[in-house]
Design an enzyme around this catalytic site. Sequence first.
Site, PDB file in Angstrom:
ATOM      1  N   GLY A 148       0.828  -1.214   0.000  1.00 26.41           N
ATOM      2  CA  GLY A 148       0.000   0.000   0.000  1.00 26.41           C
ATOM      3  C   GLY A 148       0.853   1.251   0.000  1.00 26.41           C
ATOM      4  N   ARG A 168      -1.839  -1.509  -6.126  1.00 19.19           N
ATOM      5  CA  ARG A 168      -2.441  -1.859  -7.417  1.00 19.19           C
ATOM      6  C   ARG A 168      -2.158  -0.821  -8.492  1.00 19.19           C
ATOM      7  NH1 ARG A 168      -8.202  -2.561  -4.789  1.00 19.19           N
ATOM      8  NH2 ARG A 168      -7.239  -0.772  -3.773  1.00 19.19           N
ATOM      9  N   ARG A 169      -1.948   0.440  -8.096  1.00 21.45           N
ATOM     10  CA  ARG A 169      -1.821   1.504  -9.107  1.00 21.45           C
ATOM     11  C   ARG A 169      -0.384   1.656  -9.595  1.00 21.45           C
ATOM     12  NH1 ARG A 169      -5.107   5.839  -5.688  1.00 21.45           N
ATOM     13  NH2 ARG A 169      -4.231   4.554  -4.029  1.00 21.45           N
ATOM     14  N   SER A 192      -4.646  -0.131  14.210  1.00 23.80           N
ATOM     15  CA  SER A 192      -5.460   1.087  14.314  1.00 23.80           C
ATOM     16  C   SER A 192      -5.965   1.193  15.745  1.00 23.80           C
ATOM     17  CB  SER A 192      -6.657   0.972  13.358  1.00 23.80           C
ATOM     18  OG  SER A 192      -7.620   1.976  13.626  1.00 23.80           O
ATOM     19  N   TYR A 230     -14.860  -3.363  10.204  1.00 21.61           N
ATOM     20  CA  TYR A 230     -13.521  -2.758  10.113  1.00 21.61           C
ATOM     21  C   TYR A 230     -12.782  -2.983  11.435  1.00 21.61           C
ATOM     22  CZ  TYR A 230      -9.687   0.535   9.737  1.00 21.61           C
ATOM     23  OH  TYR A 230      -8.419   1.096   9.727  1.00 21.61           O
ATOM     24  N   LYS A 236      -9.236  -5.106  12.410  1.00 22.91           N
ATOM     25  CA  LYS A 236      -8.067  -4.537  13.096  1.00 22.91           C
ATOM     26  C   LYS A 236      -7.811  -5.259  14.424  1.00 22.91           C
ATOM     27  CE  LYS A 236      -6.697  -1.729   9.909  1.00 22.91           C
ATOM     28  NZ  LYS A 236      -5.383  -1.902   9.258  1.00 22.91           N
ATOM     29  N   GLY A 258      -4.914   6.645  15.443  1.00 24.70           N
ATOM     30  CA  GLY A 258      -6.295   7.126  15.346  1.00 24.70           C
ATOM     31  C   GLY A 258      -6.478   7.747  13.967  1.00 24.70           C
TER      32      GLY A 258
HETATM   33  P1  NDP Z   1      -4.991   5.008   1.851  1.00 27.30           P
HETATM   34  O1  NDP Z   1      -6.309   4.670   1.228  1.00 27.30           O
HETATM   35  O2  NDP Z   1      -4.422   6.349   1.594  1.00 27.30           O
HETATM   36  O3  NDP Z   1      -3.920   3.912   1.461  1.00 27.30           O
HETATM   37  C1  NDP Z   1      -4.247   2.544   1.375  1.00 27.30           C
HETATM   38  C2  NDP Z   1      -3.177   1.806   0.589  1.00 27.30           C
HETATM   39  O4  NDP Z   1      -3.524   0.416   0.576  1.00 27.30           O
HETATM   40  C3  NDP Z   1      -3.085   2.280  -0.847  1.00 27.30           C
HETATM   41  O5  NDP Z   1      -1.728   2.385  -1.196  1.00 27.30           O
HETATM   42  C4  NDP Z   1      -3.749   1.156  -1.639  1.00 27.30           C
HETATM   43  O6  NDP Z   1      -3.101   1.009  -2.897  1.00 27.30           O
HETATM   44  C5  NDP Z   1      -3.449  -0.066  -0.762  1.00 27.30           C
HETATM   45  N1  NDP Z   1      -4.437  -1.112  -0.982  1.00 27.30           N
HETATM   46  C6  NDP Z   1      -5.750  -1.104  -0.658  1.00 27.30           C
HETATM   47  N2  NDP Z   1      -6.350  -2.224  -1.081  1.00 27.30           N
HETATM   48  C7  NDP Z   1      -5.387  -2.960  -1.687  1.00 27.30           C
HETATM   49  C8  NDP Z   1      -5.375  -4.219  -2.340  1.00 27.30           C
HETATM   50  N3  NDP Z   1      -6.484  -4.959  -2.455  1.00 27.30           N
HETATM   51  N4  NDP Z   1      -4.221  -4.673  -2.867  1.00 27.30           N
HETATM   52  C9  NDP Z   1      -3.086  -3.947  -2.754  1.00 27.30           C
HETATM   53  N5  NDP Z   1      -3.017  -2.757  -2.137  1.00 27.30           N
HETATM   54  C10 NDP Z   1      -4.162  -2.275  -1.631  1.00 27.30           C
HETATM   55  O7  NDP Z   1      -5.214   4.793   3.418  1.00 27.30           O
HETATM   56  P2  NDP Z   1      -4.227   4.841   4.674  1.00 27.30           P
HETATM   57  O8  NDP Z   1      -2.873   5.255   4.309  1.00 27.30           O
HETATM   58  O9  NDP Z   1      -4.940   5.597   5.705  1.00 27.30           O
HETATM   59  O10 NDP Z   1      -4.269   3.315   5.093  1.00 27.30           O
HETATM   60  C11 NDP Z   1      -3.127   2.542   5.320  1.00 27.30           C
HETATM   61  C12 NDP Z   1      -3.383   1.634   6.514  1.00 27.30           C
HETATM   62  O11 NDP Z   1      -3.558   2.434   7.671  1.00 27.30           O
HETATM   63  C13 NDP Z   1      -4.636   0.773   6.409  1.00 27.30           C
HETATM   64  O12 NDP Z   1      -4.328  -0.521   6.900  1.00 27.30           O
HETATM   65  C14 NDP Z   1      -5.631   1.470   7.333  1.00 27.30           C
HETATM   66  O13 NDP Z   1      -6.574   0.590   7.841  1.00 27.30           O
HETATM   67  C15 NDP Z   1      -4.679   1.975   8.392  1.00 27.30           C
HETATM   68  N6  NDP Z   1      -5.158   3.083   9.219  1.00 27.30           N
HETATM   69  C16 NDP Z   1      -5.594   4.252   8.663  1.00 27.30           C
HETATM   70  C17 NDP Z   1      -6.011   5.295   9.465  1.00 27.30           C
HETATM   71  C18 NDP Z   1      -6.568   6.563   8.905  1.00 27.30           C
HETATM   72  O14 NDP Z   1      -7.297   7.272   9.620  1.00 27.30           O
HETATM   73  N7  NDP Z   1      -6.253   6.950   7.681  1.00 27.30           N
HETATM   74  C19 NDP Z   1      -5.935   5.177  10.917  1.00 27.30           C
HETATM   75  C20 NDP Z   1      -5.460   3.923  11.402  1.00 27.30           C
HETATM   76  C21 NDP Z   1      -5.068   2.922  10.573  1.00 27.30           C
HETATM   77  P3  NDP Z   1      -3.834   0.775  -4.302  1.00 27.30           P
HETATM   78  O15 NDP Z   1      -5.170   1.440  -4.229  1.00 27.30           O
HETATM   79  O16 NDP Z   1      -2.895   1.376  -5.290  1.00 27.30           O
HETATM   80  O17 NDP Z   1      -3.910  -0.699  -4.410  1.00 27.30           O
HETATM   81  C1  8X3 Z   2      -8.719   4.297  11.097  1.00 25.06           C
HETATM   82  C2  8X3 Z   2      -9.141   5.075  12.303  1.00 25.06           C
HETATM   83  O1  8X3 Z   2     -11.142   5.671  13.777  1.00 25.06           O
HETATM   84  O2  8X3 Z   2     -11.474   5.633  11.366  1.00 25.06           O
HETATM   85  O3  8X3 Z   2      -8.332   3.015  11.412  1.00 25.06           O
HETATM   86  O4  8X3 Z   2     -11.236   3.590  12.580  1.00 25.06           O
HETATM   87  S1  8X3 Z   2     -10.820   4.970  12.517  1.00 25.06           S
END
Ligand code: NDP
Ligand code: 8X3
Length: 259
Positions: free
Chosen positions: A13, A38-39, A144, A157, A161, A188
């Site tokens: 990701g 994926r992108r 998370s 979700y 986690k 968070g």
């Molecule tokens: P983004 O949506 O910005 O990034 C998510 C990344 O995951 C992208 O690079 C996407 O790449 C990749 N991804 C998603 N699905 C797939 C798939 N099927 N195959 C391969 N790659 C995949 O979100 P975040 O940076 O916020 O999320 C990153 C992590 O942090 C996640 O696990 C999320 O649950 C966790 N998180 C996020 C929080 C928030 O508030 N933002 C808080 C706490 C945890 P692409 O689309 O190119 O495949």
């Molecule tokens: C992302 C934080 O609060 O949206 O994991 O679940 S929350």
Amino acid sequence: MKVPYSKIVLITGATSGIGKATSARFAEQGYNLILTGRRLSILEELKNKYTRKFKIKVKILSFDVRDAAMTKKVINSLDSNWRKIDILLNNAGLAKGFDPIHKGKLTDWETMIDTNVKGLLYMTRLISPGMVKRRSGHIINICSTAGHEVYPNGNVYCATKYAVAALTKGMRLDLTQYGIKVSQISPGAVEETEFALNRFDGDVEKAKIYEDYNPLTSSDVARTIYFVATQPKHVNIQDVLMMGSQQASSTQIDRSGRK
Ligand code: NDP
Ligand code: 8X3
């Protein structure tokens, strides 16, 4: 180059949000990177930028972590040098939907479980045997606050986690004897990500959930991941629970304006 030898960090990701910010952090410190997502076009942009600016080696792998066979094929296609992964950052993940349990969409549930839990497992199963063989490595899972407390409409979700948190513990119990560290970061709310946009299916208005307070930024989380990854050999930070200063819990947020 600030890294003593060419350490390799694999980030799932890496095309957006926390993964992208973390890739920049490691790149500027001279680590070699395997970036996945994926992108492909974004991965190519990052590769061009980092190789030019930081003179590091970057391998890009475009695949869907939900596809076990494809994930295996792609990871097994790495040559022996790239297989020596020092740090695996299991970051790819997402939330889909914000519905009470009796209205949730099965497709949303399957997407979250397949990505956040099964994808993380596929990657770990493929990469940890090499770490065991080399008696070294560090697996860092992105959990998370949702893996520590459940909030209304967070149901599935949060369950994914909680699964990540259990797997982090399980992996550590199994892998410590081989000199492998296992950690997790539990943020968070984090802005500069596509998280909210994905959760609300691209609805820009609904995704405006950070406007009335200061959440964490993706760079805050990247800095923390880097800190966890660069401790001395005898130190393992097992979990970092972190939130913006205006957030006290998943449901308690001071939304009186950005401070
Ligand atoms: P983004 O949506 O910005 O990034 C998510 C990344 O995951 C992208 O690079 C996407 O790449 C990749 N991804 C998603 N699905 C797939 C798939 N099927 N195959 C391969 N790659 C995949 O979100 P975040 O940076 O916020 O999320 C990153 C992590 O942090 C996640 O696990 C999320 O649950 C966790 N998180 C996020 C929080 C928030 O508030 N933002 C808080 C706490 C945890 P692409 O689309 O190119 O495949
Ligand atoms: C992302 C934080 O609060 O949206 O994991 O679940 S929350």
